[in-house]
Design an enzyme around this catalytic site. Structure first.
Site, PDB file in Angstrom:
ATOM      1  N   HIS A  36      66.788  -9.474  98.089  1.00 13.66           N
ATOM      2  CA  HIS A  36      67.238  -8.855  96.834  1.00 13.66           C
ATOM      3  C   HIS A  36      66.036  -8.622  95.912  1.00 13.66           C
ATOM      4  O   HIS A  36      65.922  -7.573  95.281  1.00 13.66           O
ATOM      5  CB  HIS A  36      68.204  -9.776  96.079  1.00 13.66           C
ATOM      6  CG  HIS A  36      69.525  -9.979  96.726  1.00 13.66           C
ATOM      7  ND1 HIS A  36      69.927 -11.191  97.226  1.00 13.66           N
ATOM      8  CD2 HIS A  36      70.564  -9.121  96.936  1.00 13.66           C
ATOM      9  CE1 HIS A  36      71.149 -11.080  97.724  1.00 13.66           C
ATOM     10  NE2 HIS A  36      71.557  -9.839  97.567  1.00 13.66           N
ATOM     11  N   ASP A 150      73.144  -3.731 105.347  1.00 10.16           N
ATOM     12  CA  ASP A 150      74.517  -3.223 105.326  1.00 10.16           C
ATOM     13  C   ASP A 150      74.440  -1.704 105.491  1.00 10.16           C
ATOM     14  O   ASP A 150      74.745  -0.946 104.565  1.00 10.16           O
ATOM     15  CB  ASP A 150      75.198  -3.604 104.011  1.00 10.16           C
ATOM     16  CG  ASP A 150      75.306  -5.101 103.868  1.00 10.16           C
ATOM     17  OD1 ASP A 150      76.032  -5.709 104.653  1.00 10.16           O
ATOM     18  OD2 ASP A 150      74.633  -5.681 102.997  1.00 10.16           O
TER      19      ASP A 150
HETATM   20  O1  PAF Z   1      76.121  -5.413  99.251  1.00  6.82           O
HETATM   21  C1  PAF Z   1      76.670  -6.088  98.367  1.00  6.82           C
HETATM   22  O2  PAF Z   1      76.165  -7.120  97.928  1.00  6.82           O
HETATM   23  C2  PAF Z   1      78.024  -5.624  97.842  1.00  6.82           C
HETATM   24  O3  PAF Z   1      78.780  -5.042  98.843  1.00  6.82           O
HETATM   25  C3  PAF Z   1      77.901  -4.697  96.614  1.00  6.82           C
HETATM   26  C4  PAF Z   1      77.210  -3.399  96.963  1.00  6.82           C
HETATM   27  C5  PAF Z   1      77.148  -5.404  95.506  1.00  6.82           C
HETATM   28  C6  PAF Z   1      79.297  -4.348  96.091  1.00  6.82           C
HETATM   29  O4  PAF Z   1      80.011  -5.482  95.724  1.00  6.82           O
END
Ligand code: PAF
Length: 280
Positions: A36, A150
């Site tokens: 992140h 993802d």
């Molecule tokens: O990837 C994630 O952490 C979640 O799916 C998101 C994009 C924040 C939506 O809740």
């Protein structure tokens, strides 16, 4: 770094900011890790202001247990974001994000949501689409950043943005890995020592598939992956697919001039891990 816990206060702040300033938006569900943070740093380089949201979205979980056990580490998230000089953190309540009822809207993602994650997690992408659209309406970002771990989510969001004409640029971010190759994920903290030791097999298997992709047919590669996990007592394969990168439709026949990607979901006990890799 400023922290806002309501839509009203965040929007008041954003309205006071010069409209010409670019806003980079990084939506997260918290439990932040280095992956992140690398995305937030990228957003900082490319925008004048960065907003990170921390919101565990209930509508994208198909199992109550999975939602309940999702790690929540808000104090640590704020500490990490402060260290990298994030500008704004948005931590809304469920009532603020879903003022009417806590329900997903129905989207038409042209089938991108029906396969792989969508086939195994009922309603997942409607939940993701609903929350991301709502967050886009609140933040009105110039650019929004999504990790390729993802990959299906990234494609679904690109589709939603295109279909709904949302004025935001979607920026894909490469998968960030531990030294042993395991894709970084908030769920990794829930792995036991034994599961954590075994988990790099997921990425190693994908690398192996990539190496063999040009010389072996897809049936062979699928069987190879199934056999690897059948003989492993700790990791259980949920699915392995080789799919067209843009349609996400899986295939057993390679066609020329098509980009393929391998996708995998594996259970380590109750912890579900996903990963993917570009093959050509
Ligand atoms: O990837 C994630 O952490 C979640 O799916 C998101 C994009 C924040 C939506 O809740």
């Amino acid at each position: 770094m400023k922290v806002f816990k309501t839509v009203g206060l965040l929007q008041k702040k954003l309205m006071s900011i010069d409209k010409n300033r670019s806003i980079g938006f990084v939506p997260t569900m918290g439990a932040l890790h280095k992956g992140h943070l690398s995305i937030v740093k990228k957003a900082k380089k490319e925008n004048e202001l960065v907003v990170v949201s921390v919101f565990v979205n209930p509508t994208q979980f198909d199992k109550a247990d999975d939602l309940k056990s999702y790690p929540v580490t808000v104090d640590n998230d704020l500490k990490l974001l402060k260290e990298i000089h994030c500008d704004i953190v948005f931590i809304p309540s469920v009532e603020d994000v879903y003022p009417e009822n806590v329900q997903s809207s129905n989207f038409d993602f042209d089938g991108l949501d029906k396969v792989m994650e969508g086939a195994f997690r009922d309603g997942h992408f409607d939940g993701v689409g609903t929350v991301v659209k709502r967050l886009f309406e609140i933040v009105e970002p110039t650019r929004a950043y999504f990790g390729e771990k993802d990959f299906q989510q990234l494609q679904v969001i690109k589709k939603m943005v295109k279909k709904d004409n949302i004025a935001v640029q979607i920026v894909p971010c490469e998968i960030y890995r531990e030294n042993d190759g395991l894709a970084m994920s908030s769920r990794n903290t829930r792995l036991s020592e034994e599961q954590r030791e075994e988990a790099p097999l997921i990425h190693q298997t994908l690398l192996n598939v990539k190496k063999l992709f040009s010389e072996r047919d897809i049936k062979y590669l699928k069987k190879m992956v199934e056999d690897i996990f059948k003989s492993n007592d700790i990791l259980e394969l949920e699915y392995f697919e080789i799919a067209n990168t843009s349609t996400l439709l899986s295939t057993n026949n390679k066609l020329p001039n098509i980009n393929y990607r391998a996708f995998i979901a594996v259970f380590a006990g109750k912890v579900r891990l996903i990963d993917n890799i570009a093959l050509n």
